[in-house]
Design an enzyme around this catalytic site. Sequence first.
Site, PDB file in Angstrom:
ATOM      1  CD  GLU A  41      -0.024  14.430   4.688  1.00  0.00           C
ATOM      2  OE1 GLU A  41       0.535  15.398   5.243  1.00  0.00           O
ATOM      3  OE2 GLU A  41       0.601  13.408   4.307  1.00  0.00           O
ATOM      4  NE  ARG A  45       1.141   6.451   4.304  1.00  0.00           N
ATOM      5  CZ  ARG A  45       1.940   6.930   5.239  1.00  0.00           C
ATOM      6  NH1 ARG A  45       2.016   6.318   6.407  1.00  0.00           N
ATOM      7  NH2 ARG A  45       2.682   7.990   5.007  1.00  0.00           N
ATOM      8  CE  LYS A 129       5.672  13.737   3.981  1.00  0.00           C
ATOM      9  NZ  LYS A 129       4.390  13.276   4.543  1.00  0.00           N
TER      10      LYS A 129
END
Length: 209
Positions: A41, A45, A129
Amino acid sequence: MTDMEQQLFTTGLVPVVTIQDAGDAKGLGTALVRGGIPVAEITFRTPAAADGIRTMAQEVPEVLVGAGTVINRDLAKQAIQAGARFIVSPGFNPRVVDYCREQNVPVIPGINNPGGIEAALEAGLTTLKFFPAEASGGAAMIKALAAPFPQVRFMPTGGISPKNLGDYAKIPSILAIGGSWMVPGKAVESRSWDEIAGLCREARTSLQG
Ligand code: 3PG
């Protein structure tokens, strides 16, 4: 379960990756394969995220490459155009969810309470999630949430490490466990691929044990 979910379930672990340089994506993907976790994943960022997804997806096709920290529709578009096979968000953003579904790309939004789960169920999603896992009550909270929501498959991330991995590994409603401990930022920057492959192997072993 979709094919993508089956793949995550089989591996049981989702390395959460932050890369500074898309040039590291091929080496990293290869290390993940060697470590027995052909999943990544790659988080939005850093500005390298989209190129990192593209590079890993093209250069190491055996890795199931997804995008993380997808907090708006524009990032979802960038991720999908780069070849992300699944989209993960820290929260539940209906615009991101709608866009991914229009594009036929699986989306796993983050929730950490019953209200969030109900909103996601309304949107037709059952794989979610659980974020930030440890700060939101950890394994005990997932067990409590699984009682009223038996149809939900959780992907906990946030604060999980070899110390508490075992607490999550035993819970039947967990699809896969995510975290950055398998791919420390410093190890990626220094291209310490053997270290990363070793951390992945250790994680796989403790999950199975
Ligand atoms: C995520 O985006 O899933 C989390 O930031 C990962 O959390 P961790 O760094 O505590 O594993």
